[in-house]
Design an enzyme around this catalytic site. Sequence first.
Site, PDB file in Angstrom:
ATOM      1  N   LYS A   1      74.974 -25.679 -50.364  1.00  0.00           N
ATOM      2  CA  LYS A   1      74.476 -27.012 -50.028  1.00  0.00           C
ATOM      3  C   LYS A   1      75.536 -28.020 -50.443  1.00  0.00           C
ATOM      4  O   LYS A   1      75.924 -28.084 -51.609  1.00  0.00           O
ATOM      5  CB  LYS A   1      73.166 -27.273 -50.762  1.00  0.00           C
ATOM      6  CG  LYS A   1      72.606 -28.654 -50.495  1.00  0.00           C
ATOM      7  CD  LYS A   1      71.250 -28.841 -51.145  1.00  0.00           C
ATOM      8  CE  LYS A   1      70.706 -30.225 -50.880  1.00  0.00           C
ATOM      9  NZ  LYS A   1      69.405 -30.428 -51.529  1.00  0.00           N
TER      10      LYS A   1
ATOM     11  N   ARG B   1      66.268 -38.824 -47.677  1.00  0.00           N
ATOM     12  CA  ARG B   1      66.006 -39.486 -48.957  1.00  0.00           C
ATOM     13  C   ARG B   1      65.086 -40.680 -48.768  1.00  0.00           C
ATOM     14  O   ARG B   1      64.319 -41.015 -49.672  1.00  0.00           O
ATOM     15  CB  ARG B   1      67.329 -39.873 -49.621  1.00  0.00           C
ATOM     16  CG  ARG B   1      68.099 -38.625 -50.082  1.00  0.00           C
ATOM     17  CD  ARG B   1      69.455 -38.946 -50.674  1.00  0.00           C
ATOM     18  NE  ARG B   1      70.180 -37.705 -50.990  1.00  0.00           N
ATOM     19  CZ  ARG B   1      71.447 -37.663 -51.344  1.00  0.00           C
ATOM     20  NH1 ARG B   1      72.157 -38.777 -51.453  1.00  0.00           N
ATOM     21  NH2 ARG B   1      72.011 -36.489 -51.621  1.00  0.00           N
TER      22      ARG B   1
ATOM     23  N   LYS C   1      75.381 -36.771 -55.881  1.00  0.00           N
ATOM     24  CA  LYS C   1      75.015 -35.459 -56.421  1.00  0.00           C
ATOM     25  C   LYS C   1      76.225 -34.528 -56.508  1.00  0.00           C
ATOM     26  O   LYS C   1      76.086 -33.308 -56.457  1.00  0.00           O
ATOM     27  CB  LYS C   1      73.902 -34.853 -55.555  1.00  0.00           C
ATOM     28  CG  LYS C   1      72.638 -35.716 -55.501  1.00  0.00           C
ATOM     29  CD  LYS C   1      71.468 -35.003 -54.818  1.00  0.00           C
ATOM     30  CE  LYS C   1      70.196 -35.848 -54.898  1.00  0.00           C
ATOM     31  NZ  LYS C   1      69.028 -35.151 -54.292  1.00  0.00           N
TER      32      LYS C   1
ATOM     33  N   LYS D   1      73.863 -25.751 -45.489  1.00  0.00           N
ATOM     34  CA  LYS D   1      73.334 -27.084 -45.232  1.00  0.00           C
ATOM     35  C   LYS D   1      74.349 -28.163 -45.547  1.00  0.00           C
ATOM     36  O   LYS D   1      74.939 -28.104 -46.614  1.00  0.00           O
ATOM     37  CB  LYS D   1      72.093 -27.246 -46.108  1.00  0.00           C
ATOM     38  CG  LYS D   1      71.430 -28.569 -46.044  1.00  0.00           C
ATOM     39  CD  LYS D   1      70.302 -28.588 -47.033  1.00  0.00           C
ATOM     40  CE  LYS D   1      69.722 -29.977 -47.022  1.00  0.00           C
ATOM     41  NZ  LYS D   1      68.762 -30.193 -48.037  1.00  0.00           N
TER      42      LYS D   1
ATOM     43  N   SER E   1      68.631 -34.367 -41.724  1.00  0.00           N
ATOM     44  CA  SER E   1      68.087 -35.622 -41.203  1.00  0.00           C
ATOM     45  C   SER E   1      69.127 -36.478 -40.487  1.00  0.00           C
ATOM     46  O   SER E   1      68.862 -37.025 -39.421  1.00  0.00           O
ATOM     47  CB  SER E   1      67.446 -36.400 -42.355  1.00  0.00           C
ATOM     48  OG  SER E   1      68.370 -36.583 -43.407  1.00  0.00           O
TER      49      SER E   1
ATOM     50  N   TYR F   1      64.240 -31.004 -37.196  1.00  0.00           N
ATOM     51  CA  TYR F   1      63.242 -32.076 -37.051  1.00  0.00           C
ATOM     52  C   TYR F   1      62.800 -32.233 -35.599  1.00  0.00           C
ATOM     53  O   TYR F   1      61.787 -32.872 -35.324  1.00  0.00           O
ATOM     54  CB  TYR F   1      63.804 -33.400 -37.577  1.00  0.00           C
ATOM     55  CG  TYR F   1      64.037 -33.377 -39.070  1.00  0.00           C
ATOM     56  CD1 TYR F   1      62.978 -33.527 -39.953  1.00  0.00           C
ATOM     57  CD2 TYR F   1      65.310 -33.162 -39.596  1.00  0.00           C
ATOM     58  CE1 TYR F   1      63.178 -33.474 -41.323  1.00  0.00           C
ATOM     59  CE2 TYR F   1      65.529 -33.113 -40.967  1.00  0.00           C
ATOM     60  CZ  TYR F   1      64.457 -33.276 -41.824  1.00  0.00           C
ATOM     61  OH  TYR F   1      64.660 -33.212 -43.176  1.00  0.00           O
TER      62      TYR F   1
HETATM   63  C1  PBG Z   1      66.579 -32.360 -52.109  1.00  0.00           C
HETATM   64  C2  PBG Z   1      66.754 -32.074 -50.667  1.00  0.00           C
HETATM   65  C3  PBG Z   1      67.553 -32.821 -49.803  1.00  0.00           C
HETATM   66  C4  PBG Z   1      67.364 -32.308 -48.534  1.00  0.00           C
HETATM   67  C5  PBG Z   1      66.466 -31.240 -48.634  1.00  0.00           C
HETATM   68  N1  PBG Z   1      66.110 -31.086 -49.976  1.00  0.00           N
HETATM   69  C6  PBG Z   1      68.385 -34.026 -50.025  1.00  0.00           C
HETATM   70  C7  PBG Z   1      69.267 -34.132 -51.175  1.00  0.00           C
HETATM   71  O1  PBG Z   1      69.806 -33.141 -51.684  1.00  0.00           O
HETATM   72  O2  PBG Z   1      69.440 -35.267 -51.624  1.00  0.00           O
HETATM   73  C8  PBG Z   1      68.014 -32.881 -47.307  1.00  0.00           C
HETATM   74  C9  PBG Z   1      67.380 -32.617 -46.003  1.00  0.00           C
HETATM   75  C10 PBG Z   1      67.768 -33.527 -44.892  1.00  0.00           C
HETATM   76  O3  PBG Z   1      68.648 -34.385 -44.995  1.00  0.00           O
HETATM   77  O4  PBG Z   1      67.147 -33.379 -43.834  1.00  0.00           O
HETATM   78  N2  PBG Z   1      66.614 -31.324 -52.987  1.00  0.00           N
END
Ligand code: PBG
Length: 334
Positions: free
Chosen positions: A204, A214, A228, A259, A285, A324
């Site tokens: 990730k 978010r 992060k 991801k 997203s 989505y």
């Molecule tokens: C948080 C999490 C995130 C997503 C899924 N779980 C965002 C992040 O790490 O800040 C992102 C999914 C998306 O953008 O559709 N643990």
Amino acid sequence: MNKRFTIGKFPRTRLRRNRQSPWCRNLISETELSVNDLIYPMFVTNGKKITENIKSLPSVKRYSIDIILKKIEEVKKLGIPAIALFPYVEKKLKTFDGKEALNKNNLICKSIKEIKKKFPDLGLICDVALDPYTTHGHDGILRNNCIVNDETIEILSQQAIIQAEAGADIIAPSDMMDGRIGVIRDRLDNEGFGNTIILSYAAKFASNFYGPFRDAVGSSKSLGKTDKKTYQMNFQNSNEAIREVSMDINEGADMVMIKPALPYLDIISKVKRKFNIPIFAYQVSGEYSMLKHAEKENSLNYKKCLYESLISIKRAGASAIFCYGAIDIAKNLK
Ligand code: PBG
């Protein structure tokens, strides 16, 4: 010259011959997308009869439990095999340590129970991470400006247990702490959840494409200007993704997630070549929102571009995709 790669010479060989008609193009197509490849992410919120728009994530809504149950009927009818469920946690329940994550009667646990009661044969995937629950919006415990790894794992493994207990089929740690898969697997096994599947968000990346998500779970304001990057991966790296995936496989992951998806197809394909493990990809997203906004501006055909992007993710090697637009695509596939 390597004979294996000699495919012929023009003019005897003409690659356009096989492309002349739809039936022939179909016969030689190397990649298919089916409804069985789709996972639909959904957002649940507290209250009754609630449907809320998320401005940065067009057409995606937050639903209260009563409404989400109705929406899932549509998901089921279309044959989508699984959903991923994310909670929108009220501000008053967020704390510095995110302890609401361990409340057995919290929103996500209540939702899991209701959904599994009504749809026992729908796959239910739940994130394990603290970001919906913390006032700072980070996935773990924050101390002296640092997300502390081992203490976070302890809490995440408890979070995994209460979600498994509520009925989640797949536990998906999305926190990127080191060593959490092994600890969570042991905990699940010890507590009698040996059949609960672990989908590890193995690679990730600290991506800028998560913005609309978010907003959807209400963590963007909490995060403020922080990022992060001390736990999610640097997007300049790909060898490191291989190390992440191999460690998670060693620790007992049943499936791994890459991801985001479209900007990371090289990672999907590299992991596919290296390991025999199901790969899930998350079309996040921001990837989805781009298509939706382009559609609004009449710049792109949303459905066709969505289909093409999903095919490319499958072509790279993914077995399933968080999407989505899953409902839109599923309708088209029918
Ligand atoms: C948080 C999490 C995130 C997503 C899924 N779980 C965002 C992040 O790490 O800040 C992102 C999914 C998306 O953008 O559709 N643990």
